[in-house]
Design an enzyme around this catalytic site. Structure first.
Site, mmCIF file in Angstrom:
data_model
loop_
_atom_site.group_PDB
_atom_site.id
_atom_site.type_symbol
_atom_site.label_atom_id
_atom_site.label_comp_id
_atom_site.label_asym_id
_atom_site.label_seq_id
_atom_site.Cartn_x
_atom_site.Cartn_y
_atom_site.Cartn_z
ATOM 1 N N GLU A 38 28.980 -28.747 -7.287
ATOM 2 C CA GLU A 38 28.372 -27.415 -7.183
ATOM 3 C C GLU A 38 28.980 -26.620 -6.031
ATOM 4 O O GLU A 38 29.183 -25.404 -6.149
ATOM 5 C CB GLU A 38 26.862 -27.536 -7.003
ATOM 6 C CG GLU A 38 26.136 -28.004 -8.265
ATOM 7 C CD GLU A 38 24.659 -28.252 -8.030
ATOM 8 O OE1 GLU A 38 24.100 -27.625 -7.102
ATOM 9 O OE2 GLU A 38 24.072 -29.066 -8.761
ATOM 10 N N ASP A 67 21.783 -24.379 -12.251
ATOM 11 C CA ASP A 67 22.515 -24.543 -10.993
ATOM 12 C C ASP A 67 22.961 -23.210 -10.406
ATOM 13 O O ASP A 67 23.047 -23.055 -9.185
ATOM 14 C CB ASP A 67 23.719 -25.458 -11.206
ATOM 15 C CG ASP A 67 23.295 -26.866 -11.585
ATOM 16 O OD1 ASP A 67 22.420 -27.420 -10.901
ATOM 17 O OD2 ASP A 67 23.826 -27.410 -12.577
ATOM 18 N N LYS A 109 27.523 -30.135 -14.693
ATOM 19 C CA LYS A 109 27.434 -31.581 -14.515
ATOM 20 C C LYS A 109 28.854 -32.112 -14.364
ATOM 21 O O LYS A 109 29.775 -31.607 -15.006
ATOM 22 C CB LYS A 109 26.772 -32.256 -15.722
ATOM 23 C CG LYS A 109 25.387 -31.718 -16.085
ATOM 24 C CD LYS A 109 24.356 -32.060 -15.034
ATOM 25 C CE LYS A 109 22.973 -31.544 -15.421
ATOM 26 N NZ LYS A 109 21.986 -31.767 -14.344
ATOM 27 N N GLU A 140 16.713 -27.069 -20.833
ATOM 28 C CA GLU A 140 16.687 -26.034 -19.800
ATOM 29 C C GLU A 140 17.096 -24.681 -20.371
ATOM 30 O O GLU A 140 16.452 -23.653 -20.104
ATOM 31 C CB GLU A 140 17.621 -26.430 -18.654
ATOM 32 C CG GLU A 140 17.590 -25.505 -17.460
ATOM 33 C CD GLU A 140 18.460 -26.044 -16.339
ATOM 34 O OE1 GLU A 140 17.931 -26.760 -15.475
ATOM 35 O OE2 GLU A 140 19.682 -25.754 -16.341
#
Length: 285
Positions: A71, A134, A190, A204
């Site tokens: 991330e 994210d 991911k 999600e």
């Protein structure tokens, strides 16, 4: 500062993820290195230090840190992309749902509708449990110069703990900020798309779109632009493409609406160039 710390008795150590990331980044050129190689290099870098100290690092520790590192790689490049381009959108890293509700980015007059929905569901012994994407892609028209000045030092050539803190805390500038159309899309990432992760992403994405539709209904917004949800990993297989085409459940409850995919598109993000390609596509969609 140490990249690992002793954890209790014995020879187990924990990873200081931000310190390790900054230390390793000073040894390589991230702009020309595949992200998967950055992650594997970090693992070797940390294991070498653990061996030197007579300790070891568990796979679980690496699994948690891999997500953070990936991330940060994407988040830093996304800010560089913003600074280098003329876009009116910024990619903002979101914290974990246990510490922040992504719906709080909307103005309180909108987020209150979601809190009201949660409250009414709980009266029927039903919980609205959501995870945070994210990243949120947010329209910052009118704030571009302010944000460029604030973020001007973020760069792969100048990574520090301050860089990580700026990326992690940028979202605080957007609490109670967005009108319905200000959040263009969400991106969840991911390192790899395991089957359980594919299910998590589909859930999600479906929920984010359902909540947007709820806000559209509560505000009587006619012909909204809609919201899109994307996913990315360092590599993509055919099973990932098929698995992430799962339908967004709210779109099949009304015969007047067209079925939607929970995840609109998936991207391979394994380099700086991949980040640029992904963002260019998302922002032009």
């Amino acid at each position: 500062m140490d990249i690992i710390s002793k954890s209790g008795e014995g020879n187990k150590y924990t990873i200081n993820s931000a310190i390790a990331f900054v230390a390793y980044a000073s040894h390589i050129d991230i702009n020309t290195t595949e992200f998967s190689k950055v992650l594997s290099g970090l693992r070797d870098f940390i294991n070498d230090e653990a061996i030197r100290l007579g300790g070891k690092i568990s796979d679980g520790s690496f699994n948690k840190c891999n997500g953070d590192w990936y991330e940060w790689l994407i988040g830093i490049r996304a800010i560089e992309f913003f600074l280098e381009s003329e876009t009116n959108f910024i990619v903002v890293k979101m914290p974990n749902a246990t510490s922040f509700d992504v719906m709080s980015i909307y103005k309180s007059c909108l987020s209150e509708f979601i809190y009201d929905l949660r409250s009414k569901l709980s009266l029927n012994n039903v919980n609205l449990i959501t995870s945070n994407p994210d990243f949120s892609i947010i329209d910052i028209r009118g704030r571009r110069e302010e944000l460029k000045s604030m973020l001007k030092d973020i760069s792969f050539s100048n990574i520090s703990l301050s860089t990580i803190s700026e990326i992690d805390n940028l979202y605080k500038n957007f609490i109670d900020y967005a009108e319905l159309e200000h959040i263009k899309s969400f991106l969840s990432v991911k390192t790899t798309f395991r089957p359980d992760r594919r299910l998590q992403l589909a859930h999600e994405g479906s929920l984010m779109k359902a909540l947007y539709t709820h806000l559209q209904t509560r505000t009587w917004t006619i012909n909204p632009t809609g919201i899109r949800y994307y996913a990315a990993a360092t590599s993509i297989g055919n099973a990932d493409v098929i698995g992430l085409k799962t339908v967004a459940t709210h779109s099949i409850t009304d015969v007047k609406s067209l079925p939607q995919s929970a995840v609109d598109e998936i991207f391979k993000i394994n380099s700086v160039l991949d980040v640029d390609s992904c963002l260019s596509h998302i922002l032009s969609s």
